[in-house]
Design an enzyme around this catalytic site. Structure first.
Site, PDB file in Angstrom:
ATOM      1  N   ASN A 147     -28.985  13.512 -40.800  1.00 35.22           N
ATOM      2  CA  ASN A 147     -28.027  14.509 -41.286  1.00 35.22           C
ATOM      3  C   ASN A 147     -27.798  14.411 -42.792  1.00 35.22           C
ATOM      4  OD1 ASN A 147     -26.494  12.201 -41.334  1.00 35.22           O
ATOM      5  ND2 ASN A 147     -25.151  12.785 -39.666  1.00 35.22           N
ATOM      6  N   ARG A 285     -17.525   7.652 -47.257  1.00 37.09           N
ATOM      7  CA  ARG A 285     -16.591   7.001 -46.335  1.00 37.09           C
ATOM      8  C   ARG A 285     -15.215   6.988 -46.980  1.00 37.09           C
ATOM      9  NH1 ARG A 285     -19.612   8.151 -43.067  1.00 37.09           N
ATOM     10  NH2 ARG A 285     -20.739   6.874 -41.560  1.00 37.09           N
ATOM     11  N   GLN A 314     -10.233   7.291 -38.359  1.00 38.49           N
ATOM     12  CA  GLN A 314     -10.659   8.568 -37.789  1.00 38.49           C
ATOM     13  C   GLN A 314     -10.465   8.527 -36.284  1.00 38.49           C
ATOM     14  OE1 GLN A 314     -13.855  10.014 -41.151  1.00 38.49           O
ATOM     15  NE2 GLN A 314     -14.548   9.783 -39.098  1.00 38.49           N
TER      16      GLN A 314
HETATM   17  P1  NDP Z   1     -29.250   6.052 -48.266  1.00 36.94           P
HETATM   18  O1  NDP Z   1     -29.412   4.684 -47.699  1.00 36.94           O
HETATM   19  O2  NDP Z   1     -30.445   6.927 -48.384  1.00 36.94           O
HETATM   20  O3  NDP Z   1     -28.612   5.962 -49.718  1.00 36.94           O
HETATM   21  C1  NDP Z   1     -27.575   5.101 -50.026  1.00 36.94           C
HETATM   22  C2  NDP Z   1     -27.743   4.733 -51.476  1.00 36.94           C
HETATM   23  O4  NDP Z   1     -26.568   4.031 -51.889  1.00 36.94           O
HETATM   24  C3  NDP Z   1     -28.924   3.810 -51.746  1.00 36.94           C
HETATM   25  O5  NDP Z   1     -29.697   4.354 -52.799  1.00 36.94           O
HETATM   26  C4  NDP Z   1     -28.248   2.512 -52.163  1.00 36.94           C
HETATM   27  O6  NDP Z   1     -28.934   1.792 -53.127  1.00 36.94           O
HETATM   28  C5  NDP Z   1     -26.987   3.039 -52.799  1.00 36.94           C
HETATM   29  N1  NDP Z   1     -25.939   2.046 -52.965  1.00 36.94           N
HETATM   30  C6  NDP Z   1     -25.542   1.086 -52.115  1.00 36.94           C
HETATM   31  N2  NDP Z   1     -24.530   0.380 -52.657  1.00 36.94           N
HETATM   32  C7  NDP Z   1     -24.289   0.928 -53.864  1.00 36.94           C
HETATM   33  C8  NDP Z   1     -23.377   0.628 -54.902  1.00 36.94           C
HETATM   34  N3  NDP Z   1     -22.521  -0.403 -54.781  1.00 36.94           N
HETATM   35  N4  NDP Z   1     -23.405   1.385 -56.021  1.00 36.94           N
HETATM   36  C9  NDP Z   1     -24.291   2.390 -56.158  1.00 36.94           C
HETATM   37  N5  NDP Z   1     -25.189   2.723 -55.187  1.00 36.94           N
HETATM   38  C10 NDP Z   1     -25.173   1.986 -54.069  1.00 36.94           C
HETATM   39  O7  NDP Z   1     -28.124   6.754 -47.383  1.00 36.94           O
HETATM   40  P2  NDP Z   1     -27.733   8.289 -47.261  1.00 36.94           P
HETATM   41  O8  NDP Z   1     -27.848   8.912 -48.600  1.00 36.94           O
HETATM   42  O9  NDP Z   1     -28.433   8.936 -46.133  1.00 36.94           O
HETATM   43  O10 NDP Z   1     -26.205   8.154 -46.826  1.00 36.94           O
HETATM   44  C11 NDP Z   1     -25.258   7.545 -47.711  1.00 36.94           C
HETATM   45  C12 NDP Z   1     -23.950   7.345 -47.003  1.00 36.94           C
HETATM   46  O11 NDP Z   1     -23.386   8.611 -46.724  1.00 36.94           O
HETATM   47  C13 NDP Z   1     -24.049   6.665 -45.627  1.00 36.94           C
HETATM   48  O12 NDP Z   1     -24.081   5.259 -45.741  1.00 36.94           O
HETATM   49  C14 NDP Z   1     -22.803   7.146 -44.953  1.00 36.94           C
HETATM   50  O13 NDP Z   1     -21.730   6.283 -45.243  1.00 36.94           O
HETATM   51  C15 NDP Z   1     -22.548   8.491 -45.584  1.00 36.94           C
HETATM   52  N6  NDP Z   1     -22.850   9.576 -44.657  1.00 36.94           N
HETATM   53  C16 NDP Z   1     -21.852  10.473 -44.341  1.00 36.94           C
HETATM   54  C17 NDP Z   1     -22.079  11.455 -43.409  1.00 36.94           C
HETATM   55  C18 NDP Z   1     -21.016  12.458 -43.073  1.00 36.94           C
HETATM   56  O14 NDP Z   1     -21.110  13.093 -42.033  1.00 36.94           O
HETATM   57  N7  NDP Z   1     -20.015  12.645 -43.906  1.00 36.94           N
HETATM   58  C19 NDP Z   1     -23.358  11.577 -42.713  1.00 36.94           C
HETATM   59  C20 NDP Z   1     -24.378  10.680 -43.211  1.00 36.94           C
HETATM   60  C21 NDP Z   1     -24.098   9.694 -44.106  1.00 36.94           C
HETATM   61  P3  NDP Z   1     -30.289   1.005 -52.901  1.00 36.94           P
HETATM   62  O15 NDP Z   1     -30.932   1.560 -51.680  1.00 36.94           O
HETATM   63  O16 NDP Z   1     -31.047   1.311 -54.123  1.00 36.94           O
HETATM   64  O17 NDP Z   1     -29.933  -0.416 -52.715  1.00 36.94           O
END
Ligand code: NDP
Length: 386
Positions: A147, A285, A314
């Site tokens: 998603n 989140r 939630q």
């Molecule tokens: P991804 O894993 O593709 O991307 C997450 C990114 O966050 C990665 O690039 C990671 O870095 C980076 N990251 C982690 N920690 C940090 C930090 N401290 N500072 C900066 N960047 C950081 O996940 P998605 O993009 O698919 O999803 C992201 C989040 O969105 C999910 O974890 C979830 O909490 C939320 N979400 C919400 C939904 C909703 O319905 N509202 C649905 C789906 C997701 P790196 O990989 O380079 O270490």
């Protein structure tokens, strides 16, 4: 045979839909980075149906019961007398969704001696105490990418609705008004603004790509830099931290997972460094933003608007201040649960279950915890510890 407890959100107030607004879903071949779509050996649902609520059961009932497993589907997840708590005692698998999270706390995990697999039918497994899962040898898996684009579209919608003051203008129509000045006295164009994302993973990068044609200045921070050709194609400015980035931005969108590094990141101190009248959109989140600091920033005018679909806890209680704070565009947690997304996360959940029961490996990109440690996608994006 296994007992599977599946915690899903309630059915619509008027019951399961008898018809749908559209007659089908577009067929997608692959995700934008080339990852293949969920590929179970079969599905027992029609894509486009409501699958994420209790009566939909993620389309899993026939598959599981035909094999002799016991499937319990419930929305009752709060407190020691909840169906979830009672059924956990001998459950092998718990399936839950971030939209209606079954919080698998360390206490609950301690009371579930048979629990071996926790599946998130969606993305984001922070409702599971990952450290407790590591300590108890529980596998945690989620349906990575299912998603991400759904959320990215929601983020773009929310940025535009805040900046252009869409929701108050719509309210004037519902109230039989034609109050142009009331509508436009907080309305701006996005064009020319500086927009930054905290994290440029699947969602963050998709937001940047979607905003590029709006002729804005794009910024990002992430633990790892994007490839130079992506930075150049989108004209991105990289910042080593959120603290470095947010003072430069008119709009900030949060797209990082919730883990110890990001919890409470947007507190009074960080919000005070933003431009006066900045907009903040958080679909990642709820706990990444300090609840009361956001309310204070909206009341003082430090933030011109806040929107998102993620809360803590939630469902949010009626008294949650984000329901009534000024200039907000909150929705319940829906961005990742469109009918389009449901078809993908239901199929992905089925794929994970098929692998589990057939003794085949779960794809690396779906794994968060396995064998007592962070694994796969989890090892990349999460940190161990509480
Ligand atoms: P991804 O894993 O593709 O991307 C997450 C990114 O966050 C990665 O690039 C990671 O870095 C980076 N990251 C982690 N920690 C940090 C930090 N401290 N500072 C900066 N960047 C950081 O996940 P998605 O993009 O698919 O999803 C992201 C989040 O969105 C999910 O974890 C979830 O909490 C939320 N979400 C919400 C939904 C909703 O319905 N509202 C649905 C789906 C997701 P790196 O990989 O380079 O270490």
């Amino acid at each position: 045979m296994a007992k599977i407890v599946c915690v899903l959100y309630d059915d619509p107030v008027d019951g399961r839909p008898k018809t749908y607004a559209r007659d089908g879903l577009p067929v997608l071949e692959r995700y934008p980075d080339g990852q293949t779509m969920p590929s179970p050996q079969g599905i027992d649902f029609t894509p486009g149906e409501l699958l994420g609520s209790v009566s939909g059961a993620l389309g899993l009932r026939h598959y599981l019961e035909d094999q002799g497993h016991t499937l319990v589907v419930t929305s009752d997840k709060e407190g020691p007398d909840s169906v979830l708590d009672q059924e956990l005692a001998d459950a092998e698998i718990v399936i839950s969704q971030p939209f209606w999270p079954a919080y698998l706390t360390a206490e609950r995990i301690a009371k579930a001696p048979n629990l071996k697999l926790a599946i998130t039918a969606g993305i984001g497994s922070d409702h599971v105490d990952l450290q407790a899962a590591i300590e108890h040898g529980i596998t945690v898996a989620e349906v990575t990418y299912c998603n991400s684009i759904s959320v990215a579209e929601h983020v773009v919608m929310m940025i535009l609705s805040l900046v252009r003051n869409y929701l108050p203008a719509h309210q004037w129509v519902l109230d039989n008004g034609w109050n142009i000045a009331d509508c436009v006295s907080r309305a701006y164009d996005l064009e020319g603004m500086h927009v930054g994302t905290v994290a440029a993973g699947r969602i963050g990068l998709a937001v940047l790509r979607r905003l590029k044609p709006f002729d804005v200045h794009l910024h990002y921070t992430d633990k790892q830099r994007l490839p130079a050709e992506v930075e150049s194609e989108l004209g991105l400015t990289f910042h080593p931290s959120a603290r470095d980035m947010v003072p430069r931005c008119d709009v900030v969108t949060i797209n990082a997972p919730l883990h110890p590094e990001t919890e409470n990141l947007f507190d009074d101190d960080l919000l005070a460094t933003m431009k006066r009248g900045a907009y903040l959109v958080n679909t990642a989140r709820g706990k990444i933003a300090d609840r009361d600091a956001v309310v204070r920033a909206l009341r003082s005018g430090q933030l011109a608007g806040y929107a998102g679909d993620v809360w803590f806890p939630q469902p949010a209680p009626p008294s949650h201040p984000w329901r009534t704070m000024p200039h907000h565009g909150m929705t319940p947690h829906v961005s990742g649960s469109t009918l389009s997304a449901q078809a993908r996360y239901a199929a992905g959940t089925r794929e994970i279950l098929e692998c589990w029961f057939d003794g085949r490996p779960i794809r690396d990109e779906y794994l968060i915890v396995q064998g007592g440690q962070l694994a796969g996608a989890g090892a990349h994006s999460y940190t161990a510890g509480r």
